[in-house]
Enzyme design. Structure first.
Site, PDB file in Angstrom:
ATOM      1  N   PRO C 106      -2.495  -0.465   1.982  1.00  0.00           N
ATOM      2  CG  PRO C 106      -1.825  -1.915   0.740  1.00  0.00           C
ATOM      3  CD  PRO C 106      -2.922  -1.253   1.205  1.00  0.00           C
ATOM      4  N   GLY C 108       3.082   1.409   4.907  1.00  0.00           N
ATOM      5  CA  GLY C 108       4.494   1.425   4.312  1.00  0.00           C
ATOM      6  C   GLY C 108       3.391   2.179   2.665  1.00  0.00           C
ATOM      7  CB  CYS C 109       0.921   1.991   0.821  1.00  0.00           C
ATOM      8  SG  CYS C 109       1.054   1.173  -1.173  1.00  0.00           S
ATOM      9  CB  VAL C 110       3.053   7.455   1.268  1.00  0.00           C
ATOM     10  CG1 VAL C 110       2.768   8.791   2.025  1.00  0.00           C
ATOM     11  CG2 VAL C 110       4.467   6.899   1.796  1.00  0.00           C
TER      12      VAL C 110
END
Lengths: 136, 102, 110
Positions: C106, C108-110
């Site tokens: 997704p 924005g998921c780091v």
């Protein structure tokens, strides 16, 4: 960080696909939505082309990200200002744009339009009201 | 409640400066840097439009970029001021917000 | 790096997300789930199917809070709440469920 809510405006002035600006802006908006600030988006000059309907990128081998604008409502991004003069100068009208909506939680989840066409003068006023302006 | 607008592209190549001029509010400042300093030249096609605005806003051109392009201060539209890098920082600090016209 | 499904090799990146989204199948989802130590139940499938539909429609994998809000609307508050979603996907509903659904990580998921 302070918990004060700031007004963020993302200013979009470039057409999609010719450069990376439009997609980068959209991604920053989606990521930034997690910070629960007061976010709005401005589309002027060639930026109005980002919202046109009927985009089909099959033949240029690039991902068509125009459907993603329809998800903005889920991310509580509900204010998209489009400049009327920019549309007109390009032979476009509101009917050439996607119909984007959001569900208003404060009004029984009624579906409401996200896009608001504003004059150049109103756009200047909107810009002057912001705490932070991010340009793409 | 003023804004510093920063433009960095030549007005003969992009509409950025023109668009900026169309959205400034009284009391705002425009800073021309990089190729945008070309827009500060007297008698250019935007000169009338710029002169008209100079009553209500301030326009600055970055000295280093003017010099690099061989443009002397005497060649600028009357009313446009020049600034160095320290002045650039001051402009940012003295305005509520900064808006780049990329 | 690859998963194996019925003798077929499906490539994935260093975090386990498949490279070609079109390689996805229900069998592959079971294989990915197993490598994540998840036993797929109807609830897992509901979330995975929802994610695939969301991606099909909007071309993005939704952020966790968007996912949970939407699941709540679609499947009710018993499934659509933070706690239950993390019970289903202990390493993060968006991250882990997206992997099983064959979607990119997704935004924005780091």
């Amino acid at each position: 960080m302070s918990d004060e809510v700031k007004k963020f405006l993302y200013v979009n002035r470039k057409a999609p696909y010719g450069s990376i600006y439009a997609l980068e802006s959209l991604e920053v908006v989606l990521i930034g939505a997690a910070f629960e600030q007061e976010v709005s988006l401005a589309f002027l000059d060639d930026g109005v082309f980002q919202l046109t309907k009927g985009q089909d990128t099959k033949e240029i081998g690039v991902k068509n990200f125009s459907p993603t604008y329809r998800a903005l409502g889920d991310y509580d991004v509900t204010k998209l200002y489009v400049e009327e003069e920019s549309l007109k100068e390009r032979g476009l009208g509101i009917d050439d744009l996607q119909y984007l909506t959001y569900e208003d939680e404060d009004d029984d989840y009624k579906e409401k339009p996200s896009i608001k066409v504003v004059s150049r003068k109103e756009m200047a006023d909107i810009m002057a009201e912001q705490d932070i302006i991010l340009s793409f | 409640m003023s804004t510093l607008h920063i433009v960095n592209k030549s007005p003969f190549e992009t509409i950025n400066l023109n668009s900026c001029l169309n959205h400034v509010k009284e009391g705002d400042s425009i800073l021309l840097i990089e190729d945008a300093v070309l827009g500060a030249l007297a008698q250019n096609k935007l000169a009338d439009n710029i002169s008209e605005k100079l009553g209500e806003i301030s326009i600055f051109a970055l000295l280093a970029d003017l010099s690099a392009r061989g443009i002397g201060r005497d060649r600028l539209i009357s009313g446009i001021k020049t600034t160095d890098y320290a002045g650039f920082v001051e402009l940012v600090a003295n305005n509520e917000r900064t808006q780049s016209w990329l | 790096m690859a998963y194996e499904v019925n003798g077929n090799i499906v490539e994935h990146d260093e975090e386990g997300y498949i490279i070609n989204l079109s390689d996805w199948s229900k069998e592959l989802a079971e294989v990915i789930a197993k490598s994540e130590e998840i036993e797929m139940t109807d609830e897992h499938w509901a979330v995975v199917n929802f994610l695939r539909d969301y991606y099909e429609e909007y071309q993005i994998a939704p952020a966790v809070r968007v996912l949970i809000k939407a699941i709540k609307k679609e499947l009710g508050p018993e499934v659509g709440n933070n706690k239950y979603m993390y019970e289903l996907f202990p390493y993060g509903p968006a991250k882990q469920a997206c992997k099983i659904a064959g979607l990119p990580k997704p935004t924005g998921c780091v």
